[in-house]
Scaffold this active site. Structure first.
Site, mmCIF file in Angstrom:
data_model
loop_
_atom_site.group_PDB
_atom_site.id
_atom_site.type_symbol
_atom_site.label_atom_id
_atom_site.label_comp_id
_atom_site.label_asym_id
_atom_site.label_seq_id
_atom_site.Cartn_x
_atom_site.Cartn_y
_atom_site.Cartn_z
ATOM 1 C CG LEU A 189 37.919 136.021 -14.126
ATOM 2 C CD1 LEU A 189 37.305 135.847 -15.480
ATOM 3 C CD2 LEU A 189 36.929 137.034 -13.199
ATOM 4 C CE1 TYR A 190 41.262 138.629 -11.545
ATOM 5 C CE2 TYR A 190 42.272 137.349 -9.611
ATOM 6 C CZ TYR A 190 41.531 138.457 -10.119
ATOM 7 O OH TYR A 190 40.776 139.458 -9.234
ATOM 8 N N GLY A 244 32.139 139.639 -14.502
ATOM 9 C CA GLY A 244 33.525 139.693 -13.962
ATOM 10 C C GLY A 244 34.396 139.553 -15.030
ATOM 11 C CG PHE A 272 37.952 142.565 -10.005
ATOM 12 C CD1 PHE A 272 36.894 142.831 -10.768
ATOM 13 C CD2 PHE A 272 38.423 141.064 -10.226
ATOM 14 C CE1 PHE A 272 36.324 142.034 -11.747
ATOM 15 C CE2 PHE A 272 37.708 140.276 -11.312
ATOM 16 C CZ PHE A 272 36.848 140.826 -12.094
ATOM 17 C CB ALA A 285 39.272 135.432 -7.906
ATOM 18 C CB ILE A 286 42.602 131.534 -8.878
ATOM 19 C CG1 ILE A 286 43.290 132.095 -7.367
ATOM 20 C CG2 ILE A 286 43.744 130.441 -9.630
ATOM 21 C CD1 ILE A 286 43.653 131.117 -6.469
ATOM 22 N N GLY A 292 29.134 136.272 -16.042
ATOM 23 C CA GLY A 292 29.880 136.801 -16.969
ATOM 24 C C GLY A 292 30.388 138.175 -16.888
HETATM 25 C C1 LIG Z 1 35.856 137.140 -8.601
HETATM 26 C C2 LIG Z 1 34.627 137.612 -8.919
HETATM 27 C C3 LIG Z 1 34.622 139.269 -9.571
HETATM 28 C C4 LIG Z 1 34.186 137.058 -10.557
HETATM 29 O O1 LIG Z 1 33.002 137.678 -11.246
HETATM 30 P P1 LIG Z 1 31.879 136.831 -11.721
HETATM 31 O O2 LIG Z 1 30.917 137.922 -12.313
HETATM 32 O O3 LIG Z 1 31.357 135.977 -10.646
HETATM 33 O O4 LIG Z 1 32.555 136.075 -12.826
HETATM 34 P P2 LIG Z 1 32.095 135.592 -14.273
HETATM 35 O O5 LIG Z 1 30.626 135.240 -14.116
HETATM 36 O O6 LIG Z 1 32.538 136.637 -15.211
HETATM 37 O O7 LIG Z 1 32.979 134.209 -14.577
HETATM 38 C C5 LIG Z 1 34.126 134.110 -14.870
HETATM 39 C C6 LIG Z 1 35.000 133.022 -14.665
HETATM 40 O O8 LIG Z 1 34.921 132.838 -13.170
HETATM 41 C C7 LIG Z 1 34.696 131.464 -12.665
HETATM 42 N N1 LIG Z 1 33.677 131.142 -11.989
HETATM 43 C C8 LIG Z 1 32.664 132.326 -12.050
HETATM 44 N N2 LIG Z 1 31.753 131.523 -10.982
HETATM 45 C C9 LIG Z 1 32.197 130.459 -10.617
HETATM 46 C C10 LIG Z 1 31.788 129.438 -9.711
HETATM 47 N N3 LIG Z 1 30.598 129.666 -9.026
HETATM 48 N N4 LIG Z 1 32.410 128.422 -9.327
HETATM 49 C C11 LIG Z 1 33.770 128.224 -10.065
HETATM 50 N N5 LIG Z 1 34.030 129.166 -10.940
HETATM 51 C C12 LIG Z 1 33.407 130.304 -11.325
HETATM 52 C C13 LIG Z 1 34.909 130.556 -14.107
HETATM 53 O O9 LIG Z 1 35.998 130.557 -14.383
HETATM 54 C C14 LIG Z 1 34.075 131.597 -15.068
HETATM 55 O O10 LIG Z 1 34.371 131.455 -16.237
HETATM 56 P P3 LIG Z 1 33.339 130.509 -17.137
HETATM 57 O O11 LIG Z 1 32.268 131.319 -17.406
HETATM 58 O O12 LIG Z 1 34.115 130.726 -18.714
HETATM 59 O O13 LIG Z 1 33.439 129.196 -16.828
HETATM 60 C C15 LIG Z 1 33.277 137.590 -8.251
HETATM 61 O O14 LIG Z 1 33.100 136.095 -7.940
HETATM 62 C C16 LIG Z 1 33.580 138.449 -6.975
HETATM 63 O O15 LIG Z 1 33.159 139.328 -6.809
HETATM 64 N N6 LIG Z 1 34.022 137.421 -5.829
HETATM 65 C C17 LIG Z 1 34.029 138.299 -4.558
HETATM 66 C C18 LIG Z 1 35.188 139.304 -4.815
HETATM 67 C C19 LIG Z 1 36.476 138.634 -5.345
HETATM 68 O O16 LIG Z 1 36.781 137.519 -4.557
HETATM 69 N N7 LIG Z 1 37.086 139.459 -5.831
HETATM 70 C C20 LIG Z 1 38.618 139.054 -6.237
HETATM 71 C C21 LIG Z 1 39.589 139.506 -5.400
HETATM 72 S S1 LIG Z 1 41.130 138.947 -6.069
#
Ligand SMILES: CC(C)(COP(=O)(O)OP(=O)(O)OC[C@H]1O[C@@H](n2cnc3c(N)ncnc32)[C@H](O)[C@@H]1OP(=O)(O)O)[C@@H](O)C(=O)NCCC(=O)NCCS
Length: 148
Positions: free
Chosen positions: A117-118, A84, A72, A114-115, A82
């Site tokens: 978000l989960y 993710g 993911f 990621a944690i 948003g």
């Molecule tokens: C994990 C990942 C998929 C999240 O995707 P994303 O599009 O950035 O996430 P979102 O924008 O939907 O944010 C969802 C939640 O993540 C958390 N979050 C997102 N960006 C954050 C940041 N910079 N710092 C802390 N929390 C954060 C928040 O809890 C957020 O919820 P909120 O918007 O209600 O505050 C993305 O960061 C990623 O690709 N990371 C690298 C690969 C990875 O780690 N994958 C997971 C492997 S288990």
């Protein structure tokens, strides 16, 4: 900005490999994704397409016993907007429709974004897998129970 979430197509695989490599330093690789796409009835790969380009995906195996998130990511330039959450929600909805009881995944114990978000999406810590990753980082196994 126009986006959609849709099933993976064979022609998306090179973009997925590039994106995974940027996100994790490695990819599941062409052969695994290709064989999952064509030969594994349990595999479901959902692609995030923004402005007609692949910018992320979530891969799942959904079996009668439960679902596992295989990989993911969202490309860095679109993180924190948003997407993710949208991808994960789509995957959870797919699992609910498939009537599986639970979804599990592994996440690096230091992957706070990621944690968070989960947890927000209802996953709970289950147990640790010690030195699960090639750099010896522990994995947290997180599980979401579904009402079926
Ligand atoms: C994990 C990942 C998929 C999240 O995707 P994303 O599009 O950035 O996430 P979102 O924008 O939907 O944010 C969802 C939640 O993540 C958390 N979050 C997102 N960006 C954050 C940041 N910079 N710092 C802390 N929390 C954060 C928040 O809890 C957020 O919820 P909120 O918007 O209600 O505050 C993305 O960061 C990623 O690709 N990371 C690298 C690969 C990875 O780690 N994958 C997971 C492997 S288990």
């Amino acid at each position: 900005m126009r986006y959609l979430i849709r099933p993976l197509k064979e022609q998306d695989i090179p973009a997925i490999i590039e994106g995974e490599t940027k996100a994790f330093g490695r990819s599941l690789g062409f052969d695994l994704i290709y064989s999952d796409l064509h030969l594994n009835p349990y595999a479901h790969y959902l692609v995030l397409e923004i402005n007609k380009k692949v910018n992320g995906y979530i891969g799942l195996w959904i079996t009668p016993d439960g679902a596992d998130v295989i990989n993911f990511y969202v490309d860095k330039e679109y993180q924190g907007r948003g997407f993710g959450k949208k991808l994960l929600k789509f995957a959870i909805d797919l699992c609910t429709m498939s009537k599986v009881k639970q979804i599990s995944l592994e996440v690096r114990e230091n992957n706070e974004v990621a944690i968070a978000l989960y947890e927000k999406m209802g996953f709970k810590f289950s147990h640790k897998r010690e030195r699960y990753y090639s750099d010896n980082t522990d994995a947290l196994v997180m599980i979401k129970e579904l009402d079926v």
